[in-house]
Design an enzyme around this catalytic site. Sequence first.
Site: not given
Length: 700
Positions: A412, A433, A445, A483
């Site tokens: 991530s 991800h 992602e 993130n």
Amino acid sequence: MSSENLVTLDVKDGIGIITVNNPPVNALSPGVPEGITACFEKAHADPAVKAMVLIGAGRSFIAGADIRQFGKGRVRQAIGDSTTDKLDASTKPIVAAIHGYALGGGLETAMGCNYRIAVRSAKVGLPEVLIGILPGGGGTQRLPRLAGVQVALDMITSGRHVPADEAKALGILDEVVDGDLLTAAIAMAKRIADIRPLPHISSNNARVIGIDPKIFDAQRKSIARRARNQKAPYNCILAVEASTTHPFLQGLARERELFVELENADEARGLRYAFFGEREAKNVPGIPANAPVQAINAAAVIGAGTMGGGIAMSFADFGIPVKILEATQEALDRGMKRIRDNYATSVKRGSLAEGEMTARLSRITPVLDYADIADADVVIEAIFEEMAPKQAVFRQLDAVMKPGALMLSNTSALNIDEIASVTKRPEVVAGAHFFSPANVMKLLEVVKGTETSAATMNSVMAMGRAIGKISVGCGNCDGFLANRSRGPFGMEMVILLEEGALPEQIDKVMVEFGYPMGPVAVGDLAGLDIGWAARKRRAAADPNYRKQPISDRLCELGRFGQKTGKGWYRYEAGDRTPHPDPEVTAIIEQVSTEMGITRRVISDEEILRRLLFASVNEACKILEEGIAYRASDVDVMWLYGFGFPRYRGGLMFWADQIGVKDVFEQIQRWHQLYGARWAPSALLRRLAETGTSFKDAKVG
Ligand code: T1G
């Protein structure tokens, strides 16, 4: 394309075949309704024509009005005199022949015909509510008369696509066929050519009677949670209600009134933006749309933990056989048990048939030996978030995987280039991800490393779509797009707690804004220990890392959230309801004191804007570095990854509604007040100075 090419009329053996040809989905773009009307009137006046068939060319019937035309002051057809109304007044029978989709204006047009026939794979629906409007072409008046008021209420407030067999059972379709659609439609047209009187839905001009008005309040209650802060779902109910209080034509007028209230409202603009944003995300700059795509006929997953199991399920759910590999039999058995339990829960809930569960489980093969996965077209590493073990896995993959196999990491945040560097084929390495739970969350992602090839990026984006995900591409940096853009929100949240806010205030603000759950409560749900481990790693690596003493204190006390019965909140046994905990308030106040902070009352508005503007600023940095390709990609990530309310379009769309200049000036003020973390990004400054919206920002 002129209207005569968009819609054509062929007369064969007394049947007038009207064909709509407006690729890709036969939307009712300008010229299409006019073309249908012209062909209908020509066939209607032709004595050689005994009956008509209306059909779509290409992959679908009519998928609805052209959404791109909304909000552009388009000319609406007069009430009672629309193409659909003209069809519904025909003295010759018309058969609507449906394949692919008949949605929105498409189903409305089909309801203007006397009969509807479809292939079994077809779907029908009135999904207007999903883009913040309502069926404005008579659907709220015809569907209650065709299938009943409750069916109409359910379909129109949910916007769901109804499979052909169900649509037939509901009375929406007259026939479902397995053979050639046009042949069957022509045969039906010939069969009914002399039927009189013709069934016209609107000929039943009287209001729909015998309906208990209480069902409308019941519908309003049943949608309340899902429709929070939205107007369209409630206008949908009012429009259907009008079919029981008004004769047909007046009902159409009421439908139009309720439609006009919605078309240019923020809610509809946000939902239209989200609709196109998630489709625009398909396009990765520098990669031609027709770039080669690797076929994925067999997949493999390394790691049978929560993420690995969910990823394996994602492939099995879409018919792709997948092998799941673990280091030990015990870990493998645990992972397989979790997968079986997940499916069993869905079966128990009634959302998955027993037989389908068996089929999906049969596609998942547990293995212990890397040699067993060598033939997979794609392998996804999903072990714990540490670089060294991930590199060890990729060394093994590099040694065994067949040439051309895609080698992806579910990391991530970790550096894709560092992972790729241990292989001899970095061009097939990328980030994939998934978001937890991977078999449920739709966001994927897709992270492009420096060496990742265009073919690999295109193949992984296509792979995501093939397993029901919304693929969004981005470049490689710490935290990637999702993130990294969410990080400042989390940091600002703990700082607000130190300054004077409490968990329950922050969560109330964000739930009232439209989130399904407050961010503090989400932390308790995910488990506070995960963040704690990450913070310790970052603090060890970066002496300037800004510690989070409140969060650390909770974790030191073993308060990891729901899984330990307490975290930011207190939980009763067997109940997930978060209860404010005086112990936590005392911890928060203690930390403020230790930090020398005099706590103050912080307004809801300040909480909302500090949380979201912090991420808007970070998103601008990610855009200016070319890691994010467009503002709408940030929005798609926030809608699907973080539960940002869809009717607000997304983080950047919402900020655009406030205005880039206002956002910039507020961030400048916080920069004075709070220092470096609020330094405005160069892109934000440039957009504010040039009066450019985030939506129109040229980046990368
Ligand atoms: N208008 C304009 N463009 C549309 C469109 C539409 N209705 N539907 C699809 N497209 C484009 C889409 O942007 C994409 O473009 C391409 O077609 C393929 O779509 C009066 C007011 C039909 C289930 O809400 O749900 O009728 O990216 O990638 O996955 O009461 O498209 O290639 O440039 O989604 O196979 C009601 C919306 C309108 C249906 C097919 N109808 N569309 O899914 O392909 S309002 C809808 C869909 C209305 C009336 C009211 C899906 C689909 P590009 P796609 P797909």
